[in-house]
Write a protein that holds these residues in place. Sequence first.
Motif, PDB file in Angstrom:
ATOM      1  N   TYR A   1       1.013  -1.335   0.049  1.00  0.00           N
ATOM      2  CA  TYR A   1       0.009   0.092  -0.114  1.00  0.00           C
ATOM      3  C   TYR A   1       0.849   1.135  -0.087  1.00  0.00           C
ATOM      4  O   TYR A   1       0.624   2.344  -0.701  1.00  0.00           O
ATOM      5  CB  TYR A   1      -0.811   0.225   1.055  1.00  0.00           C
ATOM      6  CG  TYR A   1      -2.152  -0.729   1.178  1.00  0.00           C
ATOM      7  CD1 TYR A   1      -2.349  -2.203   0.567  1.00  0.00           C
ATOM      8  CD2 TYR A   1      -3.345   0.022   1.127  1.00  0.00           C
ATOM      9  CE1 TYR A   1      -3.511  -2.454   0.246  1.00  0.00           C
ATOM     10  CE2 TYR A   1      -4.930  -0.714   1.122  1.00  0.00           C
ATOM     11  CZ  TYR A   1      -4.952  -1.944   0.714  1.00  0.00           C
ATOM     12  OH  TYR A   1      -6.195  -2.448   0.773  1.00  0.00           O
ATOM     13  N   LEU A   2       1.903   1.108   0.701  1.00  0.00           N
ATOM     14  CA  LEU A   2       2.885   2.393   1.074  1.00  0.00           C
ATOM     15  C   LEU A   2       3.569   2.658  -0.410  1.00  0.00           C
ATOM     16  O   LEU A   2       3.553   3.811  -0.881  1.00  0.00           O
ATOM     17  CB  LEU A   2       3.898   1.941   2.055  1.00  0.00           C
ATOM     18  CG  LEU A   2       3.204   2.111   3.340  1.00  0.00           C
ATOM     19  CD1 LEU A   2       4.203   1.675   4.333  1.00  0.00           C
ATOM     20  CD2 LEU A   2       2.682   3.607   3.980  1.00  0.00           C
ATOM     21  N   VAL A   3       4.089   1.512  -1.010  1.00  0.00           N
ATOM     22  CA  VAL A   3       4.672   1.648  -2.473  1.00  0.00           C
ATOM     23  C   VAL A   3       3.761   2.047  -3.450  1.00  0.00           C
ATOM     24  O   VAL A   3       4.115   3.011  -4.331  1.00  0.00           O
ATOM     25  CB  VAL A   3       5.252   0.285  -2.857  1.00  0.00           C
ATOM     26  CG1 VAL A   3       5.649   0.544  -4.264  1.00  0.00           C
ATOM     27  CG2 VAL A   3       6.583  -0.227  -1.830  1.00  0.00           C
ATOM     28  N   GLY A   4       2.556   1.666  -3.300  1.00  0.00           N
ATOM     29  CA  GLY A   4       1.565   1.974  -4.384  1.00  0.00           C
ATOM     30  C   GLY A   4       0.787   3.419  -4.129  1.00  0.00           C
ATOM     31  O   GLY A   4       0.046   3.751  -4.946  1.00  0.00           O
ATOM     32  N   ASN A   5       0.999   3.881  -2.843  1.00  0.00           N
ATOM     33  CA  ASN A   5       0.297   5.308  -2.396  1.00  0.00           C
ATOM     34  C   ASN A   5      -1.171   5.057  -2.508  1.00  0.00           C
ATOM     35  O   ASN A   5      -1.939   6.011  -2.958  1.00  0.00           O
ATOM     36  CB  ASN A   5       0.694   6.359  -3.206  1.00  0.00           C
ATOM     37  CG  ASN A   5       0.372   7.559  -2.906  1.00  0.00           C
ATOM     38  OD1 ASN A   5       0.562   7.795  -1.319  1.00  0.00           O
ATOM     39  ND2 ASN A   5       0.005   8.626  -3.424  1.00  0.00           N
ATOM     40  N   PHE A   6      -1.746   3.885  -1.958  1.00  0.00           N
ATOM     41  CA  PHE A   6      -3.086   3.606  -1.869  1.00  0.00           C
ATOM     42  C   PHE A   6      -3.603   4.114  -0.633  1.00  0.00           C
ATOM     43  O   PHE A   6      -3.132   4.148   0.354  1.00  0.00           O
ATOM     44  CB  PHE A   6      -3.305   1.962  -1.980  1.00  0.00           C
ATOM     45  CG  PHE A   6      -3.000   1.545  -3.471  1.00  0.00           C
ATOM     46  CD1 PHE A   6      -4.034   1.578  -4.496  1.00  0.00           C
ATOM     47  CD2 PHE A   6      -1.901   0.625  -3.612  1.00  0.00           C
ATOM     48  CE1 PHE A   6      -3.677   1.163  -5.582  1.00  0.00           C
ATOM     49  CE2 PHE A   6      -1.684   0.191  -4.897  1.00  0.00           C
ATOM     50  CZ  PHE A   6      -2.806   0.391  -5.737  1.00  0.00           C
TER      51      PHE A   6
END
Length: 550
Positions: free
Chosen positions: A313-318
């Motif tokens: 989630y952090l990597v994809g900025n979700f």
Amino acid sequence: MKKRIYSLLLAVSTLFAVSCDLDLLENPNAVNADTASPDFLLNRIQLDYQSFFNTVGDDGMRLTRIINQGSAQYEGAYTPVTTNGYWSNAYANILQDIKFLEPLAEEANFQRHLGIAKTIKAMVLFNLVDSYGDVPFSQALDPNEFNPAVDQGAAVYDAALAALNEAAAHFAANPSSGTPNDYYYNRNYTKWVRMINTLKLRYHLNRKLVDRAGATSAINALIAEDNMLKTGDDFVFRFGTTRADPDSRHPRFAGQYTQGGGDYQSTFYMWHLTEAKGFDDPRARFYFYRQVLVNSTNPDEIECITQIPPPHYLVGNFIYCLPGQRGYWGRDHLDPDGIPPDGLKRTAWGVYPAGGRFDNNSASPVNNPSLGAQGAGIHPIMLAAYVDFMLAEAAQTLGTTGSAKDYLLSGIKKHMDYVVAFSRGTSEGGAINAFLTAQSINLTTNIDNYLKYVGDEFDAAASSDAKMGVIGREYWLSLYGNGIESYNLYRRTGKPSPMQPGLEQNPGIFPRSFFYPNNYMVTNTKAVQKPDQSVQVFWDTNPAGNAWVQ
């Protein structure tokens, strides 16, 4: 003594003679061709279809993040038992009843009954193929065939198209006897024909990946004919407010406004409608009713507020846990948590489409069946706005007649106008108008501003795929209450993208079609189960696996 013996022999002989005149294979209590009413059969077919739409669409809404999908893994959420109900409803109820109705209606020259029934038949066949791929059809309703084989999905799709053509002929036939109860269009057969043409658009759009040239030509012909659903032609099933005998209320209302609880809304979907663009979608207060106006700070109610988002989630900025700070209380995709005491705090279904409350900042519990529109909602099966979104996709991906941007903006406006008009027409109309006046909210201005924002975004999109991303996202935001079309859209186009992923980094295989249901597998010796749910339906030739949809 002789008299008694003679009397006994006479009684036995009489019984034998009477028995010879009876068909002992016919149940005298069962409905047969001599006693069945085409009117009652058609009533049952129409009611069973709305139930079928709701059940199939529920899975589609959850898979496309319109409402929350529980379970950490797709394999846990969708097993062979999951779809038992709508498989049985399709075959044992709707299609069987249509087969029973057809000769009765033909004999009585009930052409309009046949038109309605065959339109519904086509929709059921489309929905079965969209859900499973290859399904029984040619042998499915043969009383002498206990183990029907599956037909290729493409063949069943073509059979559905043939049923639509037959239905159109029935609506045009003259003379026609009978006056069917029509729960959808109140015997406006012009609208039924427009619905048929809209279903043909849907047929060709779904087939665009397997027959690009044919789809392009057919869609252009439909555009030229200009006889698909228009404003005021929306194909919806309307619910009432009766609580029992039978309960006529929208099932989402009945499931949430009686004692509270019910569905969790999707964090991702609510975020798109309230935060993603920097301003609220004009439909947000109609879609959702907040039972609180500020986010909870109690981790016993919302566990995720004390947790760090998963690494992917952090990597994809979700978006994670909650969308914003204003009490929009839902759940992330594939959240397997248990149920805390939040039934009277989580965000509820609003006035559209479930017949609940309009969000006027009152923030009170929804545990009273007298609230809102009291369940007088709709199933938005096929709206005029959907036509414009489908035409926008066709123009963008196939180059069919017309401007993709114009169709896109027309679809958004039609849908927003429909949501507002429907909602104001319910018993919530007074509360809606009072709130808008008190808050000096001009919906017309807000809708115009929204259209400008999306139009500018479409113009700024650097590629055809990015433009399709805008179309897909806006169609998805207009499909609240219709998971059938959102599931097809997602598999057909991969839009909207990116979608909020499951909380686990590897949630298993996204279902490109469902397992065959258990009740079919255990009763049919020819049934062969799929190896997994990665099997794609015939019209889905997009890349395999979760790289395309997740």
